[in-house]
Design a protein around this motif. Sequence first.
Motif, PDB file in Angstrom:
ATOM      1  N   GLU A  32       0.826  -1.205   0.000  1.00 58.56           N
ATOM      2  CA  GLU A  32       0.000   0.000   0.000  1.00 58.56           C
ATOM      3  C   GLU A  32       0.864   1.260   0.000  1.00 58.56           C
ATOM      4  O   GLU A  32       0.522   2.255  -0.645  1.00 58.56           O
ATOM      5  CB  GLU A  32      -0.929   0.009   1.216  1.00 58.56           C
ATOM      6  CG  GLU A  32      -2.093  -0.964   1.115  1.00 58.56           C
ATOM      7  CD  GLU A  32      -3.101  -0.758   2.229  1.00 58.56           C
ATOM      8  OE1 GLU A  32      -2.935   0.195   3.022  1.00 58.56           O
ATOM      9  OE2 GLU A  32      -4.057  -1.548   2.308  1.00 58.56           O
ATOM     10  N   ALA A  33       1.984   1.222   0.724  1.00 61.41           N
ATOM     11  CA  ALA A  33       2.868   2.389   0.773  1.00 61.41           C
ATOM     12  C   ALA A  33       3.424   2.703  -0.609  1.00 61.41           C
ATOM     13  O   ALA A  33       3.450   3.862  -1.037  1.00 61.41           O
ATOM     14  CB  ALA A  33       4.004   2.142   1.763  1.00 61.41           C
ATOM     15  N   VAL A  34       3.863   1.678  -1.316  1.00 58.45           N
ATOM     16  CA  VAL A  34       4.419   1.881  -2.660  1.00 58.45           C
ATOM     17  C   VAL A  34       3.336   2.368  -3.613  1.00 58.45           C
ATOM     18  O   VAL A  34       3.554   3.284  -4.420  1.00 58.45           O
ATOM     19  CB  VAL A  34       5.061   0.575  -3.171  1.00 58.45           C
ATOM     20  CG1 VAL A  34       5.446   0.708  -4.645  1.00 58.45           C
ATOM     21  CG2 VAL A  34       6.291   0.228  -2.332  1.00 58.45           C
ATOM     22  N   GLN A  35       2.146   1.778  -3.534  1.00 53.09           N
ATOM     23  CA  GLN A  35       1.052   2.200  -4.409  1.00 53.09           C
ATOM     24  C   GLN A  35       0.681   3.660  -4.165  1.00 53.09           C
ATOM     25  O   GLN A  35       0.469   4.430  -5.113  1.00 53.09           O
ATOM     26  CB  GLN A  35      -0.165   1.296  -4.192  1.00 53.09           C
ATOM     27  CG  GLN A  35       0.025  -0.131  -4.696  1.00 53.09           C
ATOM     28  CD  GLN A  35      -1.137  -1.039  -4.333  1.00 53.09           C
ATOM     29  OE1 GLN A  35      -1.911  -0.747  -3.418  1.00 53.09           O
ATOM     30  NE2 GLN A  35      -1.268  -2.153  -5.040  1.00 53.09           N
ATOM     31  N   GLU A  36       0.604   4.057  -2.888  1.00 51.60           N
ATOM     32  CA  GLU A  36       0.259   5.440  -2.561  1.00 51.60           C
ATOM     33  C   GLU A  36       1.365   6.391  -3.006  1.00 51.60           C
ATOM     34  O   GLU A  36       1.094   7.491  -3.507  1.00 51.60           O
ATOM     35  CB  GLU A  36       0.017   5.575  -1.056  1.00 51.60           C
ATOM     36  CG  GLU A  36      -0.340   6.975  -0.586  1.00 51.60           C
ATOM     37  CD  GLU A  36      -1.670   7.480  -1.118  1.00 51.60           C
ATOM     38  OE1 GLU A  36      -1.972   8.671  -0.903  1.00 51.60           O
ATOM     39  OE2 GLU A  36      -2.410   6.689  -1.751  1.00 51.60           O
ATOM     40  N   ALA A  37       2.616   5.975  -2.843  1.00 51.04           N
ATOM     41  CA  ALA A  37       3.739   6.818  -3.260  1.00 51.04           C
ATOM     42  C   ALA A  37       3.726   7.036  -4.767  1.00 51.04           C
ATOM     43  O   ALA A  37       3.985   8.144  -5.251  1.00 51.04           O
ATOM     44  CB  ALA A  37       5.056   6.179  -2.826  1.00 51.04           C
ATOM     45  N   MET A  38       3.400   5.994  -5.518  1.00 51.04           N
ATOM     46  CA  MET A  38       3.320   6.140  -6.973  1.00 51.04           C
ATOM     47  C   MET A  38       2.138   7.026  -7.363  1.00 51.04           C
ATOM     48  O   MET A  38       2.230   7.840  -8.283  1.00 51.04           O
ATOM     49  CB  MET A  38       3.227   4.764  -7.635  1.00 51.04           C
ATOM     50  CG  MET A  38       4.530   3.972  -7.593  1.00 51.04           C
ATOM     51  SD  MET A  38       4.521   2.489  -8.634  1.00 51.04           S
ATOM     52  CE  MET A  38       3.350   1.465  -7.730  1.00 51.04           C
ATOM     53  N   GLY A  89       3.051  10.480  -6.999  1.00 53.46           N
ATOM     54  CA  GLY A  89       4.172  10.891  -7.827  1.00 53.46           C
ATOM     55  C   GLY A  89       5.484  11.005  -7.078  1.00 53.46           C
ATOM     56  O   GLY A  89       6.418  11.661  -7.543  1.00 53.46           O
ATOM     57  N   LEU A  90       5.561  10.350  -5.909  1.00 53.53           N
ATOM     58  CA  LEU A  90       6.794  10.420  -5.124  1.00 53.53           C
ATOM     59  C   LEU A  90       7.882   9.533  -5.704  1.00 53.53           C
ATOM     60  O   LEU A  90       9.075   9.810  -5.531  1.00 53.53           O
ATOM     61  CB  LEU A  90       6.520  10.001  -3.673  1.00 53.53           C
ATOM     62  CG  LEU A  90       5.482  10.820  -2.904  1.00 53.53           C
ATOM     63  CD1 LEU A  90       5.363  10.298  -1.486  1.00 53.53           C
ATOM     64  CD2 LEU A  90       5.856  12.288  -2.904  1.00 53.53           C
ATOM     65  N   ILE A  91       7.478   8.451  -6.344  1.00 56.99           N
ATOM     66  CA  ILE A  91       8.440   7.525  -6.940  1.00 56.99           C
ATOM     67  C   ILE A  91       7.916   7.077  -8.296  1.00 56.99           C
ATOM     68  O   ILE A  91       6.717   7.143  -8.571  1.00 56.99           O
ATOM     69  CB  ILE A  91       8.679   6.284  -6.049  1.00 56.99           C
ATOM     70  CG1 ILE A  91       7.363   5.551  -5.774  1.00 56.99           C
ATOM     71  CG2 ILE A  91       9.366   6.661  -4.758  1.00 56.99           C
ATOM     72  CD1 ILE A  91       7.537   4.253  -5.015  1.00 56.99           C
ATOM     73  N   GLU A  92       8.833   6.623  -9.134  1.00 58.02           N
ATOM     74  CA  GLU A  92       8.468   6.069 -10.428  1.00 58.02           C
ATOM     75  C   GLU A  92       8.118   4.595 -10.254  1.00 58.02           C
ATOM     76  O   GLU A  92       8.604   3.943  -9.323  1.00 58.02           O
ATOM     77  CB  GLU A  92       9.635   6.207 -11.413  1.00 58.02           C
ATOM     78  CG  GLU A  92      10.017   7.650 -11.719  1.00 58.02           C
ATOM     79  CD  GLU A  92       8.930   8.379 -12.488  1.00 58.02           C
ATOM     80  OE1 GLU A  92       8.203   7.705 -13.249  1.00 58.02           O
ATOM     81  OE2 GLU A  92       8.803   9.605 -12.312  1.00 58.02           O
TER      82      GLU A  92
END
Length: 226
Positions: free
Chosen positions: A200-206, A209-212
């Motif tokens: 969930e953290a990675v999905q929210e970050a993407m 637009g925090l990470i590619e």
Amino acid sequence: MTPGVLMPDQTFLIADDHWLVRQGLRQTLTALSDTLKVHEADSFDEVFTLLKRDDISFDLLLIDMSMPGAQPEAAIAHIRETSPAIPVVVISGSDDPVIIRRMIDCGAAGFVAKSAPPSILVSALQLVLAGGIYVPPSALEASAPATTAVLTERQTQVLNMLAEGAPNKVIAARLGLALPTVKIHVAAVLRRLSARNRVEAVQEAMRLGLIEPPRASSLGDAPPGT
């Protein structure tokens, strides 16, 4: 103030590089309990040295975030790693909500501005000693800033490695950190992104637009918490 507000026979460490501040805090605290023991430090290095002593067992650390010797985020993370049972309350001349959230994310159990009256300090310490976390009402009421302004540089590095599927041991090795420190940073990232787990953290970050989106990695489907 009424004596006995704090539990008897407790031992506190007051750390601030200004003697007058330390003395003011000492007088405030010792007025609450005749048996309270107070030690002092004027730098993070002295704090680390005192924590290594076997003849002192601290119940709470009251630490100025602007002392010399270390960056406050790194210092708090180090203390939480080496002395996880001792709560840390940060005192500061700033009441910036962003700074407050950063200190809490790094593991501080409370944050008290130096401009706060003694009654606020006492209430904060009581809450922390009872196992709670004290955050000033002004920080709770402030509108949340953009997530990019809240994540520290180290948290951003950890977030990018989470996106690669790296387990904690790999993150620790790549960043030169101890495993407990990595766990603190991962927990902070999850809290900041309001995520229940790494996915969930990675999905929210993407989404923010925090990470590619991560490229193919040789790590494969690594276990999420190892």
